[in-house]
Design an enzyme around this catalytic site. Structure first.
Site, PDB file in Angstrom:
ATOM      1  CB  CYS A 278       1.048   1.422   4.734  1.00  0.00           C
ATOM      2  SG  CYS A 278      -0.509   0.546   5.007  1.00  0.00           S
TER       3      CYS A 278
ATOM      4  CG  HIS B  41      -4.123   3.518   4.090  1.00  0.00           C
ATOM      5  ND1 HIS B  41      -3.134   2.760   4.676  1.00  0.00           N
ATOM      6  CD2 HIS B  41      -4.267   4.606   4.879  1.00  0.00           C
ATOM      7  CE1 HIS B  41      -2.697   3.370   5.769  1.00  0.00           C
ATOM      8  NE2 HIS B  41      -3.382   4.500   5.908  1.00  0.00           N
TER       9      HIS B  41
ATOM     10  CB  SER C 222      -7.270   3.578  -6.910  1.00  0.00           C
ATOM     11  OG  SER C 222      -6.741   4.810  -6.500  1.00  0.00           O
TER      12      SER C 222
ATOM     13  CB  CYS D 291      -0.904  -0.004   1.229  1.00  0.00           C
ATOM     14  SG  CYS D 291      -1.698   1.594   1.532  1.00  0.00           S
TER      15      CYS D 291
ATOM     16  CG  HIS E 145      -4.034  -1.059   4.758  1.00  0.00           C
ATOM     17  ND1 HIS E 145      -3.726  -0.219   3.709  1.00  0.00           N
ATOM     18  CD2 HIS E 145      -4.636  -2.150   4.204  1.00  0.00           C
ATOM     19  CE1 HIS E 145      -4.127  -0.780   2.568  1.00  0.00           C
ATOM     20  NE2 HIS E 145      -4.685  -1.948   2.842  1.00  0.00           N
TER      21      HIS E 145
ATOM     22  CD  GLN F 289      -8.120  12.560  -4.046  1.00  0.00           C
ATOM     23  OE1 GLN F 289      -7.479  13.345  -4.736  1.00  0.00           O
ATOM     24  NE2 GLN F 289      -8.769  11.528  -4.550  1.00  0.00           N
TER      25      GLN F 289
ATOM     26  CG  HIS G 278      -6.942   7.945   0.863  1.00  0.00           C
ATOM     27  ND1 HIS G 278      -7.382   6.664   0.570  1.00  0.00           N
ATOM     28  CD2 HIS G 278      -6.909   8.597  -0.322  1.00  0.00           C
ATOM     29  CE1 HIS G 278      -7.603   6.562  -0.734  1.00  0.00           C
ATOM     30  NE2 HIS G 278      -7.328   7.716  -1.295  1.00  0.00           N
TER      31      HIS G 278
ATOM     32  CG  ASN H  25     -13.746   9.944  -4.357  1.00  0.00           C
ATOM     33  OD1 ASN H  25     -14.800  10.556  -4.258  1.00  0.00           O
ATOM     34  ND2 ASN H  25     -12.775  10.324  -5.178  1.00  0.00           N
TER      35      ASN H  25
HETATM   36  O1  G1P Z   1      -7.647  10.925  -7.280  1.00  0.00           O
HETATM   37  P1  G1P Z   1      -8.018   9.459  -7.370  1.00  0.00           P
HETATM   38  O2  G1P Z   1      -8.465   8.878  -6.049  1.00  0.00           O
HETATM   39  O3  G1P Z   1      -6.953   8.638  -8.028  1.00  0.00           O
HETATM   40  O4  G1P Z   1      -9.247   9.413  -8.378  1.00  0.00           O
HETATM   41  C1  G1P Z   1     -10.583   9.440  -7.985  1.00  0.00           C
HETATM   42  O5  G1P Z   1     -10.986  10.719  -7.474  1.00  0.00           O
HETATM   43  C2  G1P Z   1     -10.905  11.825  -8.371  1.00  0.00           C
HETATM   44  C3  G1P Z   1     -11.477  13.040  -7.664  1.00  0.00           C
HETATM   45  O6  G1P Z   1     -12.834  12.856  -7.292  1.00  0.00           O
HETATM   46  C4  G1P Z   1     -11.631  11.542  -9.680  1.00  0.00           C
HETATM   47  O7  G1P Z   1     -11.341  12.578 -10.607  1.00  0.00           O
HETATM   48  C5  G1P Z   1     -11.225  10.205 -10.291  1.00  0.00           C
HETATM   49  O8  G1P Z   1     -12.037   9.924 -11.410  1.00  0.00           O
HETATM   50  C6  G1P Z   1     -11.394   9.100  -9.230  1.00  0.00           C
HETATM   51  O9  G1P Z   1     -10.998   7.854  -9.757  1.00  0.00           O
END
Ligand code: G1P
Ligand code: G1P
Lengths: 340, 340
Positions: free
Chosen positions: B55, B165, B162, B52, B114, B169, B167, B154
């Site tokens: 981590c 873990h 993806s 990961c 994690h 943004q 997290h 997300n």
């Molecule tokens: O930034 P990540 O986690 O790789 O990507 C994810 O979040 C982003 C922000 O919402 C999006 O634009 C991507 O389509 C999504 O896969």
């Protein structure tokens, strides 16, 4: 134009039809993908499936039997989101506002052949679908209760389509949906100000610029709009302003069917898969008003980004901020054009 | 209110914060589902995963090594959609309009563990995340180039995440994203007209009505907004107007952390799965203007509809028309409330 900054650095582009923006991050296309992969069904479907509720002669969930139809078949949605005889009411309680909404939802089978999609149908058969759309737009539009007719298709399991039999839907209703309202305002304002048609002026500019044009015939242009949101988003529009699909001549209908055939075939080639998308036609409301500012167009919103299994997720930032894309509209247009 | 029509017949509800509508079709909740099912991962994750990239002590794709962090860890996104030193440019070529956009994108790990999600973390540890958000809002907001800070998460593969873990943004940028612009306008207009705060007035009405409230503590309310789009959409908001998260007192931060804990735990119980969602905080821009009309709030947009594997698809009609839902906000609130 040829502004190379647009291919190299993050920027936002303005959608003239909705008045909203899209964030473009061309440098980000190289990001590795470690997330969810979609499943693809590679199974070849039979022409007739006895368990399919859309195939000719089969029985639907409500007990009705489909006729042994030979081309297009239309019926009222068995689980309609809008109903034609629900009561009229409204809620105006402080900051709580609601309005009843009535409508009619139909399902339209494009072909009796369970195994085919629009991409695999003959242009002459797609033309029959176009004529069916025209007929429904007319019938529904003449209904006093209906002021807008939304024709659309969800194709592929990833687009929430629960049955692979080739079909679309038509939801018609009393008021204008959000997206239609936005386009109505933008087109009306432009028409008032310039006495000219927003989308026609834009298409002329694109025909000149060429870089986003994928295909053209006498009546139609197929292009990736400058402000495209989805990775391989495409618009089909008549070159000369028409407010709705009833304005099509017979050869216009054929050329429209050809445009649909060309782009759906290119889509299937792109990632060597039956390409999922939602498509829809935005056209003039049937509200009896002067809608000369309207220029109808069909858009395809396909989710796939890099392969048959890796899609673009419109999530976090996109839901709370602005739609975001990596690959530019110009690159997407070139890739599709190269497949023709 | 208790308008039973709202539980029986299709109608649209108005979102006072965005000025847009949602179509509600309560009678449609009984529709059978034959479409795509989501995969669920039931695998129990280890507390540390050597593959990961989030981590502690592991190496990221760009060669940087994560510190042996003990609570929250923040770094600049290795594949940022916005960059801080891209050139400034604009395109104004007939109907083609674009503007360069600069910004800073960061990743925030909520915990070194994690295996945990917010739902499984202690309130005291979630409070550390809240303090990290405050710190980032301050630092980024003080940057001349940044006028808006979007904090979001997300969660779950189905939401494009993806890496499991825990997290989130933070994307911060020069201009206001679409959704923020809409809420800015609606709140400003109301404030001008009534000299009162739109969301605070709304929350007072909800506290009185009770039917959409899921949880309350001294400072916060957790509810399904009247105009909720996603099946189990939820909003957390301070009862008294605060324009951004910096206005939180220490006990306010704890109560906010508690609200997050309560709703994420209820979510996980609902379908007995680690509940996917995108969440985000909408708050005042950092543009140096008077933003007293802003009332910050956090929203959760979870896609699941009926079970851990059946989600709501926002496709065709929703993309071309208006978001549509079946289960009403009142029923969703009751189901979540009953899980506390
Ligand atoms: O930034 P990540 O986690 O790789 O990507 C994810 O979040 C982003 C922000 O919402 C999006 O634009 C991507 O389509 C999504 O896969
Ligand atoms: O009507 P269907 O095909 O059952 O359902 C599909 O299309 C509808 C209209 O876009 C959406 O509301 C549903 O979420 C989707 O699953």
């Amino acid at each position: 134009m040829e502004n190379t900054n647009l291919q190299d650095y993050s920027h936002k582009r303005f959608n003239i039809l909705t008045g909203e923006w899209v964030l473009v991050s061309p440098h980000r296309a190289k990001r590795p993908w470690q997330g969810q992969n979609e499943e693809i069904s590679t199974e070849k479907r039979p022409s007739y499936d006895e368990s399919c509720y859309l195939c000719p002669t089969n029985t639907r969930i409500n007990g009705e039997v489909n006729p042994d139809y030979k081309d297009v078949f239309i019926f009222t949605n068995d689980f309609a989101a809008l109903q034609k005889d629900s009561p009229t009411f409204s809620v105006n309680d402080g900051l709580l506002r609601a309005e009843s909404e009535r409508g009619i939802c139909k399902v339209i089978c494009f072909s009796p052949d369970h195994s085919k999609s629009l991409a695999e149908m003959e242009v002459a058969d797609i033309k029959k679908v176009v004529h069916a759309w025209q007929k429904e737009y007319t019938i529904l539009g003449e209904n006093e209760m209906i002021n807008y007719v939304q024709i659309f298709e969800n194709k592929g399991a990833v687009m929430g389509c629960s049955n692979p039999h080739p079909h679309g839907q038509i939801w018609s209703q009393s008021t204008l949906p959000n997206e239609v309202e936005k386009k109505d305002i933008q087109q009306r304002n432009y028409f008032k100000e310039k006495n000219s048609n927003l989308l026609e002026d834009y298409l002329n500019q694109e025909i000149e610029a060429k870089e986003r044009v994928i295909f053209e015939n006498d009546d139609f242009i197929v292009l990736t709009p400058f402000w495209a949101v989805w990775p391989f988003e495409v618009m089909i529009a008549p070159k000369k302003q028409q407010k709705n699909i009833l304005a099509l001549t017979d050869s216009g209908a054929k050329n429209y069917a050809e445009a649909i055939s060309v782009i759906t075939k290119a889509y299937d080639k792109l990632f060597n898969t039956s390409f999922p998308y939602s498509s829809g036609i935005h056209q003039a409301p049937t509200n009896g008003k002067n809608n000369d500012h309207w220029h109808w167009h069909m858009s395809f919103y396909p989710p796939l980004l890099r392969s048959a299994t890796v899609k673009k997720f419109m999530v976090g930032y996109e839901m709370f901020g602005t739609p975001q894309r990596d690959i530019t509209a110009e690159i997407a247009a070139k890739r599709l054009r190269d497949l023709l």
